[in-house]
Each structure stands twice: as C-alpha cells, then as structure tokens.
Design a protein around this motif. Structure first.
Motif, short mmCIF file in Angstrom:
data_model
loop_
_atom_site.label_atom_id
_atom_site.label_comp_id
_atom_site.label_asym_id
_atom_site.label_seq_id
_atom_site.Cartn_x
_atom_site.Cartn_y
_atom_site.Cartn_z
N UNK A 176 0.82 -1.21 0.00
CA UNK A 176 0.00 0.00 0.00
C UNK A 176 0.85 1.25 0.00
N UNK A 177 1.92 1.26 0.79
CA UNK A 177 2.81 2.41 0.84
C UNK A 177 3.52 2.59 -0.50
N UNK A 178 3.94 1.50 -1.12
CA UNK A 178 4.60 1.59 -2.42
C UNK A 178 3.65 2.15 -3.48
N UNK A 179 2.40 1.68 -3.46
CA UNK A 179 1.42 2.20 -4.43
C UNK A 179 1.15 3.69 -4.20
N UNK A 180 1.01 4.08 -2.95
CA UNK A 180 0.78 5.48 -2.64
C UNK A 180 1.97 6.34 -3.08
N UNK A 181 3.17 5.84 -2.86
CA UNK A 181 4.38 6.56 -3.28
C UNK A 181 4.40 6.74 -4.79
N UNK A 182 4.05 5.69 -5.53
CA UNK A 182 4.01 5.78 -7.00
C UNK A 182 2.98 6.80 -7.46
N UNK A 183 1.80 6.78 -6.84
CA UNK A 183 0.76 7.72 -7.22
C UNK A 183 1.16 9.15 -6.91
N UNK A 184 1.81 9.37 -5.78
CA UNK A 184 2.25 10.73 -5.43
C UNK A 184 3.32 11.22 -6.39
N UNK A 185 4.23 10.33 -6.81
CA UNK A 185 5.24 10.72 -7.79
C UNK A 185 4.59 11.14 -9.10
N UNK A 186 3.57 10.39 -9.51
CA UNK A 186 2.88 10.72 -10.77
C UNK A 186 2.19 12.08 -10.65
#
Length: 65
Positions: free
Chosen positions: A50-60
């Motif tokens: 979940x943290x990895x997905x959130x990090x990816x979305x924030x980068x985008x």
C-alpha cells in the motif's frame, strides 16, 4: 538435552509442583506465537504494498502525469 533443561528448571524452582503448569503455559504461548506469526507477516506485506502504491501515485501527481 531436554532432560537436562527439565532438571535445571526443577532445581531452580525447588520443587516440581508448579513445573507442569509452567510447561503448559510455555506451550500455550509457543502455540499462540506460531498461529499469529503468519497473519502479522501478511499484514506487513499488505502495508508495504500500500505504501509503495501510494508513493508511486504521489510521484505521478507531483510530476504532472
């Protein structure tokens, strides 16, 4: 080996009256630990994903994608 440990515990306790209860409690604790380890591990993996997905979305979002 187990016999030596058992005798050492008996000597430390002074008598063997409570030895069975101590062993029973230790086995219950061990059982609980073995049962609970897998769900805790799965929870950790889920949180990590979940943290990895959130990090990816924030980068985008921050990169304007």
């Amino acid at each position: 080996m187990f016999r030596k440990i058992k005798e050492s515990i008996k000597k430390a306790l002074g008598n063997s009256k409570g030895f069975s209860e101590i062993v029973a409690v230790a086995l219950i604790i061990l059982f609980v630990i073995l049962v609970v380890v897998n769900p805790i591990k799965n929870t950790g993996q889920t949180t990590s994903r979940g943290i990895s997905n959130l990090n990816s979305q924030m980068e985008q979002v921050l990169n304007g994608q």
